[in-house]
Design a protein around this motif. Sequence first.
Motif, PDB file in Angstrom:
ATOM      1  N   ASP A 144      44.266  28.448  90.595  1.00 15.51           N
ATOM      2  CA  ASP A 144      44.032  30.031  90.638  1.00 15.51           C
ATOM      3  C   ASP A 144      45.425  30.807  90.725  1.00 15.51           C
ATOM      4  OD1 ASP A 144      41.306  28.668  90.862  1.00 15.51           O
ATOM      5  OD2 ASP A 144      41.772  28.258  92.859  1.00 15.51           O
ATOM      6  N   GLY A 145      46.053  30.981  89.972  1.00 14.65           N
ATOM      7  CA  GLY A 145      47.954  31.445  89.639  1.00 14.65           C
ATOM      8  C   GLY A 145      47.886  31.407  91.138  1.00 14.65           C
ATOM      9  N   CYS A 146      48.520  30.077  92.086  1.00 13.03           N
ATOM     10  CA  CYS A 146      49.766  30.253  92.851  1.00 13.03           C
ATOM     11  C   CYS A 146      50.172  28.032  92.326  1.00 13.03           C
ATOM     12  CB  CYS A 146      48.659  30.012  93.868  1.00 13.03           C
ATOM     13  SG  CYS A 146      47.814  31.460  94.927  1.00 13.03           S
ATOM     14  N   VAL A 147      51.111  28.681  93.381  1.00 13.71           N
ATOM     15  CA  VAL A 147      52.067  27.504  92.839  1.00 13.71           C
ATOM     16  C   VAL A 147      51.346  26.403  93.942  1.00 13.71           C
ATOM     17  CG1 VAL A 147      53.760  26.117  92.625  1.00 13.71           C
ATOM     18  CG2 VAL A 147      53.851  28.505  91.876  1.00 13.71           C
ATOM     19  N   HIS A 148      51.222  25.238  93.861  1.00  9.29           N
ATOM     20  CA  HIS A 148      50.641  24.180  94.235  1.00  9.29           C
ATOM     21  C   HIS A 148      51.589  23.020  94.225  1.00  9.29           C
ATOM     22  CE1 HIS A 148      46.535  24.808  96.556  1.00  9.29           C
ATOM     23  NE2 HIS A 148      47.248  26.785  95.814  1.00  9.29           N
ATOM     24  N   GLU A 149      52.539  22.716  96.014  1.00  9.44           N
ATOM     25  CA  GLU A 149      53.500  21.330  96.023  1.00  9.44           C
ATOM     26  C   GLU A 149      51.956  20.006  96.614  1.00  9.44           C
ATOM     27  OE1 GLU A 149      56.894  20.756  98.558  1.00  9.44           O
ATOM     28  OE2 GLU A 149      55.376  20.383  99.330  1.00  9.44           O
ATOM     29  N   VAL A 150      52.189  19.211  95.340  1.00 14.47           N
ATOM     30  CA  VAL A 150      50.899  18.191  95.619  1.00 14.47           C
ATOM     31  C   VAL A 150      52.391  16.442  96.118  1.00 14.47           C
ATOM     32  CG1 VAL A 150      48.676  16.967  94.281  1.00 14.47           C
ATOM     33  CG2 VAL A 150      49.519  19.110  93.547  1.00 14.47           C
ATOM     34  N   LYS A 151      51.218  16.408  96.786  1.00 10.89           N
ATOM     35  CA  LYS A 151      52.092  15.195  96.783  1.00 10.89           C
ATOM     36  C   LYS A 151      50.649  13.809  97.279  1.00 10.89           C
ATOM     37  CE  LYS A 151      56.026  16.809 100.008  1.00 10.89           C
ATOM     38  NZ  LYS A 151      56.380  16.429 101.182  1.00 10.89           N
ATOM     39  N   THR A 152      51.127  12.913  96.415  1.00  9.70           N
ATOM     40  CA  THR A 152      50.027  11.825  95.655  1.00  9.70           C
ATOM     41  C   THR A 152      50.316  10.537  97.036  1.00  9.70           C
ATOM     42  OG1 THR A 152      48.888  13.218  94.147  1.00  9.70           O
ATOM     43  CG2 THR A 152      48.544  11.157  94.235  1.00  9.70           C
ATOM     44  N   GLN A 153      49.965   9.714  96.732  1.00 17.90           N
ATOM     45  CA  GLN A 153      49.568   8.393  97.464  1.00 17.90           C
ATOM     46  C   GLN A 153      48.344   7.309  96.864  1.00 17.90           C
ATOM     47  OE1 GLN A 153      51.044   7.047 101.288  1.00 17.90           O
ATOM     48  NE2 GLN A 153      52.701   8.990 100.899  1.00 17.90           N
ATOM     49  N   LEU A 154      49.263   5.883  96.506  1.00 19.56           N
ATOM     50  CA  LEU A 154      48.265   5.086  96.825  1.00 19.56           C
ATOM     51  C   LEU A 154      47.434   4.040  98.331  1.00 19.56           C
ATOM     52  CD1 LEU A 154      46.238   3.909  94.356  1.00 19.56           C
ATOM     53  CD2 LEU A 154      47.960   2.236  93.883  1.00 19.56           C
ATOM     54  N   VAL A 155      46.422   4.743  98.259  1.00 19.74           N
ATOM     55  CA  VAL A 155      46.208   3.209  99.758  1.00 19.74           C
ATOM     56  C   VAL A 155      45.831   2.324  99.216  1.00 19.74           C
ATOM     57  CG1 VAL A 155      45.227   4.022 101.499  1.00 19.74           C
ATOM     58  CG2 VAL A 155      46.601   5.806 100.719  1.00 19.74           C
ATOM     59  N   GLN A 156      45.408   1.503  99.910  1.00 21.95           N
ATOM     60  CA  GLN A 156      45.588   0.203  99.662  1.00 21.95           C
ATOM     61  C   GLN A 156      44.643  -0.139 100.853  1.00 21.95           C
ATOM     62  OE1 GLN A 156      46.455  -3.402  96.947  1.00 21.95           O
ATOM     63  NE2 GLN A 156      47.390  -1.083  95.235  1.00 21.95           N
ATOM     64  N   PRO A 157      43.524  -0.401 101.576  1.00 18.94           N
ATOM     65  CA  PRO A 157      43.770  -0.156 102.786  1.00 18.94           C
ATOM     66  C   PRO A 157      43.377  -1.593 103.377  1.00 18.94           C
ATOM     67  CG  PRO A 157      41.935   1.132 101.934  1.00 18.94           C
ATOM     68  CD  PRO A 157      42.879   1.272 101.136  1.00 18.94           C
ATOM     69  N   GLU A 158      43.958  -2.089 104.401  1.00 18.68           N
ATOM     70  CA  GLU A 158      43.251  -3.655 104.801  1.00 18.68           C
ATOM     71  C   GLU A 158      41.266  -3.472 104.454  1.00 18.68           C
ATOM     72  OE1 GLU A 158      44.256  -4.387 108.411  1.00 18.68           O
ATOM     73  OE2 GLU A 158      46.411  -4.487 107.808  1.00 18.68           O
ATOM     74  N   GLY A 159      41.035  -3.990 103.914  1.00 16.88           N
ATOM     75  CA  GLY A 159      39.773  -4.249 103.460  1.00 16.88           C
ATOM     76  C   GLY A 159      38.808  -3.657 102.967  1.00 16.88           C
ATOM     77  N   GLY A 160      39.558  -2.881 102.134  1.00 17.55           N
ATOM     78  CA  GLY A 160      39.110  -1.581 101.753  1.00 17.55           C
ATOM     79  C   GLY A 160      39.049  -1.721 100.224  1.00 17.55           C
ATOM     80  N   LYS A 161      38.441  -0.635  99.802  1.00 18.23           N
ATOM     81  CA  LYS A 161      38.914  -0.659  97.790  1.00 18.23           C
ATOM     82  C   LYS A 161      40.221   0.120  97.727  1.00 18.23           C
ATOM     83  CE  LYS A 161      34.111  -1.002  96.663  1.00 18.23           C
ATOM     84  NZ  LYS A 161      33.407   0.174  95.419  1.00 18.23           N
ATOM     85  N   PRO A 162      41.185   0.220  96.728  1.00 17.51           N
ATOM     86  CA  PRO A 162      42.472   1.440  97.191  1.00 17.51           C
ATOM     87  C   PRO A 162      41.943   2.625  96.676  1.00 17.51           C
ATOM     88  CG  PRO A 162      42.326  -0.102  94.820  1.00 17.51           C
ATOM     89  CD  PRO A 162      40.916  -0.958  96.281  1.00 17.51           C
ATOM     90  N   HIS A 163      42.603   3.515  96.464  1.00 16.24           N
ATOM     91  CA  HIS A 163      42.078   5.242  96.623  1.00 16.24           C
ATOM     92  C   HIS A 163      43.842   5.556  96.687  1.00 16.24           C
ATOM     93  CE1 HIS A 163      41.952   4.876 101.004  1.00 16.24           C
ATOM     94  NE2 HIS A 163      42.250   6.368 101.050  1.00 16.24           N
TER      95      HIS A 163
END
Length: 212
Positions: A144-163
């Motif tokens: 939207d016309g603004c500069v965004h800094e994005v930090k992304t990780q891949l999380v794999q919780p115990e007993g849950g699905k990765p996201h």
Amino acid sequence: EISDAVLRGENWIGETLIISKDNQKIWTRVTVVPRLNQHGVMVGSIAIRTDITESKIATAEKNLRRSLHILRDEVYMYETESLRYIYLNKAAMERHGWDEATYKQKTIMDRGNHKIYNVDAFYERVAPLIKDNAKEVEYELLVDGCVHEVKTQLVQPEGGKPHFISIERDISERHVFERTKNDFISTVSHELRTPVTSITVSYTHLTLPTIY
């Protein structure tokens, strides 16, 4: 702790963590009851276990989301394959005007410029996470016309699905500041070089007096 209670002839109630053969963590709620003979001497014990792993994970996730909800940065959690959102914090929902029921029907393709949020571009950015070559990837997007800094990780919780979890921050003001700072440094550096050059030129025209 358990054995001490049982040896005293007391019941023990608590939570224990078990590691299964396939290296999965299983949380159980346990009640251990001592078995006594007719003389009151303990001859064994009976343990009743209830699997509370899902409840444990749900509680931990609820606490995490409660903490993320009050952050000023935008937080997005989404599935690894469909890229469908599973959680947005308050800041992210306010940006898009979505509520919880709405964002759960959305994917990253449903926001912003599709040239930015296309599937191929996204997976190219997070490839180091998928290949386990990095814990976090960081990049900038124009939103939207603004500069965004994005930090992304891949999380794999115990007993849950990765996201994936992405934290976005508007850094437009930072960019303006950096540009202003660089312009200032450039100007000052030029001004500092100019008199030095003049002095150097003048110095070359000076002749030392002859001393006899």
